[in-house]
Enzyme design. Structure first.
Site, PDB file in Angstrom:
ATOM      1  N   CYS A  10       0.816  -1.216   0.000  1.00  0.00           N
ATOM      2  CA  CYS A  10       0.000   0.000   0.000  1.00  0.00           C
ATOM      3  C   CYS A  10       0.850   1.266   0.000  1.00  0.00           C
ATOM      4  O   CYS A  10       0.358   2.336  -0.352  1.00  0.00           O
ATOM      5  CB  CYS A  10      -0.930  -0.008   1.205  1.00  0.00           C
ATOM      6  N   HIS A  24      -4.240   6.401   1.766  1.00  0.00           N
ATOM      7  CA  HIS A  24      -4.450   5.090   1.159  1.00  0.00           C
ATOM      8  C   HIS A  24      -5.833   4.603   1.584  1.00  0.00           C
ATOM      9  O   HIS A  24      -6.207   4.721   2.753  1.00  0.00           O
ATOM     10  CB  HIS A  24      -3.357   4.128   1.630  1.00  0.00           C
ATOM     11  N   ASN A  50     -10.058  -1.570  -1.518  1.00  0.00           N
ATOM     12  CA  ASN A  50      -8.635  -1.274  -1.280  1.00  0.00           C
ATOM     13  C   ASN A  50      -7.831  -1.807  -2.469  1.00  0.00           C
ATOM     14  O   ASN A  50      -7.762  -3.022  -2.670  1.00  0.00           O
ATOM     15  CB  ASN A  50      -8.234  -1.968   0.032  1.00  0.00           C
TER      16      ASN A  50
HETATM   17  O1  UT7 Z   1      -4.347  -1.851   3.135  1.00  0.00           O
HETATM   18  C1  UT7 Z   1      -3.567  -2.419   4.122  1.00  0.00           C
HETATM   19  C2  UT7 Z   1      -3.988  -1.999   5.457  1.00  0.00           C
HETATM   20  N1  UT7 Z   1      -5.184  -2.692   5.825  1.00  0.00           N
HETATM   21  C3  UT7 Z   1      -5.918  -2.228   6.791  1.00  0.00           C
HETATM   22  O2  UT7 Z   1      -5.598  -1.191   7.318  1.00  0.00           O
HETATM   23  C4  UT7 Z   1      -7.104  -3.029   7.229  1.00  0.00           C
HETATM   24  C5  UT7 Z   1      -7.246  -2.944   8.728  1.00  0.00           C
HETATM   25  N2  UT7 Z   1      -8.301  -3.787   9.286  1.00  0.00           N
HETATM   26  C6  UT7 Z   1      -9.609  -3.644   8.995  1.00  0.00           C
HETATM   27  O3  UT7 Z   1      -9.976  -2.843   8.162  1.00  0.00           O
HETATM   28  C7  UT7 Z   1     -10.620  -4.449   9.787  1.00  0.00           C
HETATM   29  O4  UT7 Z   1      -9.954  -5.100  10.834  1.00  0.00           O
HETATM   30  C8  UT7 Z   1     -11.378  -5.485   8.915  1.00  0.00           C
HETATM   31  C9  UT7 Z   1     -12.339  -4.778   7.990  1.00  0.00           C
HETATM   32  C10 UT7 Z   1     -10.435  -6.343   8.145  1.00  0.00           C
HETATM   33  C11 UT7 Z   1     -12.206  -6.405   9.825  1.00  0.00           C
HETATM   34  O5  UT7 Z   1     -13.094  -5.645  10.626  1.00  0.00           O
HETATM   35  P1  UT7 Z   1     -13.157  -5.871  12.200  1.00  0.00           P
HETATM   36  O6  UT7 Z   1     -14.187  -4.970  12.712  1.00  0.00           O
HETATM   37  O7  UT7 Z   1     -11.767  -5.731  12.749  1.00  0.00           O
HETATM   38  O8  UT7 Z   1     -13.679  -7.339  12.298  1.00  0.00           O
HETATM   39  P2  UT7 Z   1     -12.978  -8.640  12.941  1.00  0.00           P
HETATM   40  O9  UT7 Z   1     -11.872  -9.139  12.082  1.00  0.00           O
HETATM   41  O10 UT7 Z   1     -12.672  -8.391  14.366  1.00  0.00           O
HETATM   42  O11 UT7 Z   1     -14.169  -9.681  12.873  1.00  0.00           O
HETATM   43  C12 UT7 Z   1     -15.402  -9.478  13.577  1.00  0.00           C
HETATM   44  C13 UT7 Z   1     -16.348 -10.594  13.246  1.00  0.00           C
HETATM   45  C14 UT7 Z   1     -15.740 -11.983  13.399  1.00  0.00           C
HETATM   46  O12 UT7 Z   1     -16.746 -12.843  13.897  1.00  0.00           O
HETATM   47  P3  UT7 Z   1     -16.808 -13.210  15.478  1.00  0.00           P
HETATM   48  O13 UT7 Z   1     -15.488 -13.854  15.769  1.00  0.00           O
HETATM   49  O14 UT7 Z   1     -16.977 -11.902  16.172  1.00  0.00           O
HETATM   50  O15 UT7 Z   1     -17.985 -14.113  15.554  1.00  0.00           O
HETATM   51  C15 UT7 Z   1     -15.411 -12.387  12.001  1.00  0.00           C
HETATM   52  O16 UT7 Z   1     -15.404 -13.795  11.798  1.00  0.00           O
HETATM   53  O17 UT7 Z   1     -16.751 -10.505  11.879  1.00  0.00           O
HETATM   54  C16 UT7 Z   1     -16.544 -11.754  11.230  1.00  0.00           C
HETATM   55  N3  UT7 Z   1     -16.202 -11.473   9.819  1.00  0.00           N
HETATM   56  C17 UT7 Z   1     -17.115 -11.346   8.847  1.00  0.00           C
HETATM   57  N4  UT7 Z   1     -18.457 -11.453   8.865  1.00  0.00           N
HETATM   58  C18 UT7 Z   1     -19.111 -11.262   7.703  1.00  0.00           C
HETATM   59  C19 UT7 Z   1     -14.978 -11.274   9.278  1.00  0.00           C
HETATM   60  N5  UT7 Z   1     -15.092 -11.012   7.974  1.00  0.00           N
HETATM   61  C20 UT7 Z   1     -16.413 -11.060   7.671  1.00  0.00           C
HETATM   62  C21 UT7 Z   1     -17.143 -10.871   6.482  1.00  0.00           C
HETATM   63  N6  UT7 Z   1     -18.495 -10.983   6.551  1.00  0.00           N
HETATM   64  N7  UT7 Z   1     -16.554 -10.566   5.312  1.00  0.00           N
END
Ligand code: UT7
Length: 331
Positions: A113, A258, A288
């Site tokens: 990125c 980004h 992204n």
């Molecule tokens: O470009 C490089 C830099 N990248 C970034 O800066 C990205 C940084 N991170 C993020 O943007 C976020 O962490 C994400 C968008 C990737 C994820 O969001 P989050 O709010 O941190 O969610 P999480 O990973 O903590 O997951 C929460 C829940 C989980 O379920 P449980 O364990 O709470 O039951 C996941 O399994 O959401 C679930 N989950 C989904 N549910 C539906 C994860 N992905 C999905 C999905 N659809 N696509």
């Protein structure tokens, strides 16, 4: 010493629009989850016949047109991408072939990125020293073909899109204009927090039937960990650029972060005490696009008149590596 000026900017994205509703048919996810957690509504993914160098070529032609230059004017290509059309050589050579300019040097930059800003910093140095007068800088990415499109990979797969942006960089003697300062950082301690473990040259053989059946070949991210670092590194590196050039955040006309997650952009705006009208966002339409995200956003901001002659613009990135970077530009 001369300053480096962006005299042309362009972008190109594939035609195929993939909405969150399309993803609902591929894996256990929902439009609500994706929209709420990331701000993304749709992204562009390549179709049969699209190539990485082809996307970059289309973006380059637009940037050259704006700069009033021809491919034959280019003296140096900097190609920022995680990928290439083939395992090797790097994507710069495939683009150079399409531009029809044999002999022109092509450098590949693989800083995810932050790739476009690492490339901008390199271009800035070559312009300053007088080595080159016309540099083509590309940020291009095809992510969609490497994603795990099952529920197992949903946290990563719903985020990424494909596209390309290009900038033509020339010298100016006006010290108030162009790239005023660039700042690059990396921290390899966190490489495995956002990476694709394989194929790896450390595996022998590098690719096996067994490997292909594992999830090691797909990009992986510890989302919350990456998020936490992103929201501190972005403001830090933006402040660093402002301080180095002697400006305050109130002097900024626009920040082009980004496009990682709209919640990250909002958190950065909050920390900088800037209104969201000062933060460019197109993540809702493209997701992204890694190295392509900043030049695509900058190209759109120019098209929309948000960046005009004399605008003070801060570009900032954070991503895999970890790498993070910024540049302050007087347009
Ligand atoms: O470009 C490089 C830099 N990248 C970034 O800066 C990205 C940084 N991170 C993020 O943007 C976020 O962490 C994400 C968008 C990737 C994820 O969001 P989050 O709010 O941190 O969610 P999480 O990973 O903590 O997951 C929460 C829940 C989980 O379920 P449980 O364990 O709470 O039951 C996941 O399994 O959401 C679930 N989950 C989904 N549910 C539906 C994860 N992905 C999905 C999905 N659809 N696509």
């Amino acid at each position: 010493m001369r300053n480096a000026l962006i005299s042309g900017i362009g972008h190109h994205v594939p035609d195929r629009v993939v909405t969150n509703f399309d993803l609902e048919k591929m894996m256990d996810t929902s439009n609500e989850w994706i929209l709420e957690r990331t701000g993304i509504q749709m992204r562009r993914w390549v179709s049969e016949g699209d190539t990485l160098s082809g996307l970059a070529h289309s973006a380059a032609i637009k940037a050259l047109e704006m700069a009033g230059k021809k491919p034959g004017d280019i003296q140096f290509i900097i190609f920022a991408s995680l990928a290439s059309d083939h395992e090797f050589p790097g994507g710069g050579c495939f683009l150079q072939e399409k531009l029809g300019i044999p002999g022109v040097p092509a450098m590949d930059i693989r800083n995810a990125c932050s790739g476009f800003l690492y490339g901008l910093s390199v271009a800035d140095q070559f312009i300053k020293t007088g080595m080159y007068d016309t540099i083509l800088l590309i940020g291009a990415e095809i992510q969609s073909t490497s994603l795990d499109l099952t529920t197992r990979g949903r946290d990563v797969s719903v985020i990424f899109g494909d596209g390309a942006g290009a900038a033509v960089i020339i010298p100016t003697d006006n010290k108030e204009k162009g790239v005023l300062t660039t700042h690059l950082h990396a921290d390899g301690r966190f490489a495995n927090k956002l990476w694709a473990d394989a194929p790896s040259v450390n595996d022998n053989p590098r690719i096996s039937k067994e490997l292909v059946e594992t999830d090691r070949i797909y990009p992986k991210m510890e989302g919350r960990f990456v998020f936490k670092h992103a929201v501190s590194r972005f403001p830090e590196v933006i402040h660093e650029a402002l301080a180095a050039a002697g400006y305050s955040k109130d002097d900024l006309d626009l920040v082009i972060p980004h496009q990682a997650n709209s919640r990250i952009t909002e958190a950065v705006a909050h920390q900088l005490r800037l209104g969201m009208d000062k933060m460019y966002s197109n993540i809702e339409r493209y997701g992204n696009t890694t190295a392509a995200s900043i030049p695509i956003a900058m190209s759109e901001a120019v098209e929309q008149g948000l960046i005009k002659d004399n605008s003070l613009v801060c570009l900032a990135s954070f991503g895999a590596g970890f790498t993070w970077a910024s540049a302050l530009i007087r347009w």
